[in-house]
Scaffold this motif. Structure first.
Motif, mmCIF file in Angstrom:
data_model
loop_
_atom_site.group_PDB
_atom_site.id
_atom_site.type_symbol
_atom_site.label_atom_id
_atom_site.label_comp_id
_atom_site.label_asym_id
_atom_site.label_seq_id
_atom_site.Cartn_x
_atom_site.Cartn_y
_atom_site.Cartn_z
ATOM 1 N N ASP A 18 -16.599 -53.173 -29.688
ATOM 2 C CA ASP A 18 -17.328 -51.997 -29.234
ATOM 3 C C ASP A 18 -18.062 -51.372 -30.421
ATOM 4 O OD1 ASP A 18 -16.133 -52.381 -26.786
ATOM 5 O OD2 ASP A 18 -15.015 -50.494 -26.782
ATOM 6 N N SER A 19 -19.201 -50.757 -30.143
ATOM 7 C CA SER A 19 -19.928 -49.989 -31.153
ATOM 8 C C SER A 19 -20.509 -48.748 -30.498
ATOM 9 C CB SER A 19 -21.074 -50.812 -31.763
ATOM 10 O OG SER A 19 -20.599 -51.955 -32.436
ATOM 11 N N TYR A 20 -20.661 -47.687 -31.281
ATOM 12 C CA TYR A 20 -21.294 -46.487 -30.736
ATOM 13 C C TYR A 20 -21.881 -45.661 -31.870
ATOM 14 C CZ TYR A 20 -17.685 -43.276 -32.403
ATOM 15 O OH TYR A 20 -16.863 -42.527 -33.207
ATOM 16 N N LEU A 21 -22.836 -44.825 -31.523
ATOM 17 C CA LEU A 21 -23.371 -43.818 -32.429
ATOM 18 C C LEU A 21 -23.744 -42.588 -31.600
ATOM 19 C CD1 LEU A 21 -25.710 -45.780 -34.898
ATOM 20 C CD2 LEU A 21 -23.654 -44.475 -35.508
ATOM 21 N N THR A 22 -23.655 -41.429 -32.233
ATOM 22 C CA THR A 22 -24.075 -40.184 -31.590
ATOM 23 C C THR A 22 -24.934 -39.404 -32.576
ATOM 24 O OG1 THR A 22 -22.198 -38.858 -32.374
ATOM 25 C CG2 THR A 22 -21.892 -40.101 -30.319
ATOM 26 N N GLY A 23 -25.685 -38.459 -32.060
ATOM 27 C CA GLY A 23 -26.499 -37.656 -32.954
ATOM 28 C C GLY A 23 -27.050 -36.412 -32.300
ATOM 29 N N GLU A 24 -27.614 -35.563 -33.137
ATOM 30 C CA GLU A 24 -28.256 -34.331 -32.669
ATOM 31 C C GLU A 24 -29.672 -34.277 -33.215
ATOM 32 O OE1 GLU A 24 -25.769 -30.728 -32.806
ATOM 33 O OE2 GLU A 24 -24.210 -32.018 -33.662
ATOM 34 N N ALA A 32 -26.333 -40.199 -27.379
ATOM 35 C CA ALA A 32 -25.235 -41.114 -27.675
ATOM 36 C C ALA A 32 -25.565 -42.491 -27.138
ATOM 37 C CB ALA A 32 -23.932 -40.610 -27.058
ATOM 38 N N VAL A 33 -25.074 -43.513 -27.827
ATOM 39 C CA VAL A 33 -25.229 -44.910 -27.406
ATOM 40 C C VAL A 33 -23.869 -45.583 -27.513
ATOM 41 C CG1 VAL A 33 -26.453 -47.085 -27.739
ATOM 42 C CG2 VAL A 33 -27.559 -44.936 -28.383
ATOM 43 N N VAL A 34 -23.456 -46.287 -26.462
ATOM 44 C CA VAL A 34 -22.187 -47.004 -26.448
ATOM 45 C C VAL A 34 -22.445 -48.440 -25.999
ATOM 46 C CG1 VAL A 34 -19.924 -47.206 -25.335
ATOM 47 C CG2 VAL A 34 -20.796 -44.950 -26.002
ATOM 48 N N CYS A 35 -21.923 -49.407 -26.747
ATOM 49 C CA CYS A 35 -22.083 -50.824 -26.418
ATOM 50 C C CYS A 35 -20.745 -51.550 -26.505
ATOM 51 C CB CYS A 35 -23.078 -51.491 -27.375
ATOM 52 S SG CYS A 35 -24.794 -50.994 -27.140
ATOM 53 N N ASP A 36 -20.578 -52.557 -25.659
ATOM 54 C CA ASP A 36 -19.369 -53.382 -25.619
ATOM 55 C C ASP A 36 -19.813 -54.838 -25.747
ATOM 56 O OD1 ASP A 36 -17.073 -54.772 -25.034
ATOM 57 O OD2 ASP A 36 -16.697 -53.820 -23.106
ATOM 58 N N GLY A 37 -19.585 -55.413 -26.921
ATOM 59 C CA GLY A 37 -20.104 -56.738 -27.220
ATOM 60 C C GLY A 37 -19.275 -57.866 -26.639
ATOM 61 N N GLY A 231 -3.617 -51.106 -22.905
ATOM 62 C CA GLY A 231 -4.529 -51.319 -24.032
ATOM 63 C C GLY A 231 -5.062 -52.732 -24.113
ATOM 64 N N GLY A 232 -5.468 -53.278 -22.950
ATOM 65 C CA GLY A 232 -5.868 -54.677 -22.895
ATOM 66 C C GLY A 232 -7.253 -54.986 -23.407
ATOM 67 N N ASP A 233 -7.981 -53.988 -23.891
ATOM 68 C CA ASP A 233 -9.344 -54.217 -24.367
ATOM 69 C C ASP A 233 -9.660 -53.164 -25.414
ATOM 70 O OD1 ASP A 233 -11.882 -55.250 -24.621
ATOM 71 O OD2 ASP A 233 -12.434 -55.013 -22.521
ATOM 72 N N ASN A 234 -10.791 -53.363 -26.124
ATOM 73 C CA ASN A 234 -11.286 -52.312 -27.001
ATOM 74 C C ASN A 234 -11.649 -51.091 -26.162
ATOM 75 O OD1 ASN A 234 -13.317 -54.856 -28.600
ATOM 76 N ND2 ASN A 234 -11.187 -54.358 -29.031
ATOM 77 N N ILE A 235 -11.486 -49.923 -26.731
ATOM 78 C CA ILE A 235 -11.696 -48.669 -25.987
ATOM 79 C C ILE A 235 -12.657 -47.791 -26.780
ATOM 80 C CG2 ILE A 235 -10.574 -46.710 -24.869
ATOM 81 C CD1 ILE A 235 -7.873 -48.402 -25.743
ATOM 82 N N THR A 236 -13.707 -47.320 -26.129
ATOM 83 C CA THR A 236 -14.631 -46.380 -26.760
ATOM 84 C C THR A 236 -14.959 -45.254 -25.791
ATOM 85 O OG1 THR A 236 -15.615 -48.090 -28.165
ATOM 86 C CG2 THR A 236 -16.876 -46.080 -27.871
ATOM 87 N N VAL A 237 -14.906 -44.026 -26.301
ATOM 88 C CA VAL A 237 -15.163 -42.833 -25.497
ATOM 89 C C VAL A 237 -16.077 -41.901 -26.282
ATOM 90 C CG1 VAL A 237 -14.146 -40.820 -24.370
ATOM 91 C CG2 VAL A 237 -12.885 -42.974 -24.418
#
Length: 242
Positions: A18-24, A32-37, A231-237
């Motif tokens: 998983d990857s993510y970034l947030t900003g103002e 915000a951007v959230v991705c699950d590779g 917890g069977g996978d990567n987790i992003t919130v």
């Protein structure tokens, strides 16, 4: 506008793809951007991290104060399209990355409207007036089965094919991107997440966590709950509050 976020490897994976970034941005604008590779030992991480970086850079560079809703929509779709082309080209140029891809869900919140674009099964939710609303539609095999009446929504949560997605960034030279807008009211929360959360935390538990914790604890508590439930996978919130 407030943003909290958390990513975690989970209990069963060897790496976090998983990857993510947030900003103002000026004027109280948040994004915000959230991705699950997915794809190979390293491919998923390469796809998600590059997609997040490209989309984030596009938003930060191209957003202008006073943009119309149509211009914001075009900016988000253009950003995801650019990421799709880059990730696809990378996969074609390197045999070790062949077949890699990533889900994507991104949002920009401006003037009490959330503008959301996505592909795959990472989701956006609105939490408003003690209710949870799913704003995005999964691009997945089980979602299609639910819509055809082959299985129920409850059966889809445990179906062995629930992780098979029908759209992903970087897999094909062109990507169909879904888009929606949500009127972001006072005290509402916009939640972006990967399926490592939604496959292990149902709407009732999600609402319970939000109601019984401070805003700044939400991301940590949701990840903690997903891990407690397997917890069977990567987790992003990522949670954005008005």
């Amino acid at each position: 506008m407030r943003i909290v976020s958390k990513t975690d490897i989970g209990k069963k994976r060897n790496s976090n793809q998983d990857s993510y970034l947030t900003g103002e941005l000026p004027g109280g604008v948040t994004w915000a951007v959230v991705c699950d590779g997915m794809g190979g030992a390293a491919g998923g991480n390469v796809a998600s991290s590059n997609a997040v970086q490209i989309i984030s850079n596009r938003i930060s560079t191209n957003y202008r104060d006073g943009m119309s809703p149509l211009s914001i929509k075009n900016m988000l779709i253009s950003a995801i399209t650019a990421a799709n082309i880059t990730v696809y080209d990378m996969s074609r140029a390197n045999d070790e990355l062949d077949g890699m891809g990533t889900t994507v869900v991104c949002a920009l919140v401006c003037d009490e409207v959330a503008y959301i674009a996505h592909a795959g099964d990472s989701r956006a939710y609105a939490i408003s007036n003690n209710n949870v609303y799913q704003l995005t539609r999964d691009h997945s095999v089980v979602q299609e089965m639910v819509e055809m009446g082959t299985i129920t929504a409850d059966q889809a949560k445990k179906h062995p094919r629930r992780n098979i997605i029908t759209r992903a960034l970087g897999v094909e030279p062109e990507l169909k991107i879904d888009y929606c807008e949500y009127d972001f009211g006072e005290n509402d929360i916009l939640l972006l997440c990967t399926d490592g959360l939604t496959n292990f935390v149902d709407d009732k538990e999600l609402m319970n966590i939000i109601e019984n914790n401070t805003y700044y604890e939400i991301a940590d508590k949701l990840v903690e709950s997903a891990n407690s439930n397997g917890g069977g996978d990567n987790i992003t919130v990522v949670a954005i509050a008005n």
